[in-house]
Design a protein around this motif. Sequence first.
Motif, short mmCIF file in Angstrom:
data_model
loop_
_atom_site.label_atom_id
_atom_site.label_comp_id
_atom_site.label_asym_id
_atom_site.label_seq_id
_atom_site.Cartn_x
_atom_site.Cartn_y
_atom_site.Cartn_z
N ASP A 226 13.49 -18.96 18.41
CA ASP A 226 12.88 -20.13 17.88
C ASP A 226 13.76 -21.30 17.69
OD1 ASP A 226 10.56 -18.58 17.09
OD2 ASP A 226 11.25 -18.42 15.29
N THR B 79 1.20 -28.50 8.96
CA THR B 79 0.99 -27.08 9.53
C THR B 79 1.79 -27.20 10.96
OG1 THR B 79 -1.04 -26.69 8.64
CG2 THR B 79 -0.44 -25.66 10.69
N LYS C 207 5.20 -24.96 12.00
CA LYS C 207 5.16 -24.22 13.52
C LYS C 207 6.31 -24.80 14.11
CE LYS C 207 0.46 -22.68 13.27
NZ LYS C 207 -0.83 -22.45 14.07
N HIS D 250 9.22 -23.14 13.04
CA HIS D 250 9.17 -21.66 13.38
C HIS D 250 8.38 -21.28 14.60
CE1 HIS D 250 11.44 -20.95 9.74
NE2 HIS D 250 10.59 -21.58 9.09
N SER E 153 7.57 -19.25 16.66
CA SER E 153 6.82 -18.05 16.95
C SER E 153 5.38 -18.00 15.96
CB SER E 153 7.70 -16.84 16.61
OG SER E 153 7.92 -16.95 15.36
N GLN E 154 5.33 -18.98 15.14
CA GLN E 154 4.16 -19.02 14.59
C GLN E 154 3.01 -19.56 15.43
OE1 GLN E 154 4.92 -20.65 10.66
NE2 GLN E 154 5.66 -19.01 10.18
N THR F 262 0.19 -20.16 18.10
CA THR F 262 -0.73 -19.32 19.14
C THR F 262 -0.28 -19.76 20.47
OG1 THR F 262 -2.52 -20.91 19.17
CG2 THR F 262 -2.74 -19.41 17.31
#
Length: 79
Positions: A14, A45, A49, A52, A54-55, A57
């Motif tokens: 990450d 949002t 993301k 992080h 890994s969140q 898509t």
Amino acid sequence: MPRVACLDSQTKKDREVHALIESRMINLAKTDDALAQYLNIHVATFRRKKRHPSQFTLLEMQRVARYLNFDSENKAVCL
């Protein structure tokens, strides 16, 4: 003396992807607003993301890579 926490592999990945996105955004003079608009998500949002990755898509990460002109090596790091 303070304890040093060991980083797990997901946290390391990450951080690496976050640094990659940040550096490409700086080099290309792109803003969070512009990239969030391109991904069609809210700026808050996107920032969450981005902290992080890994969140994201798979489709969002592919669009980020396309927007920031990642080369094949950088794309491999993101997946």
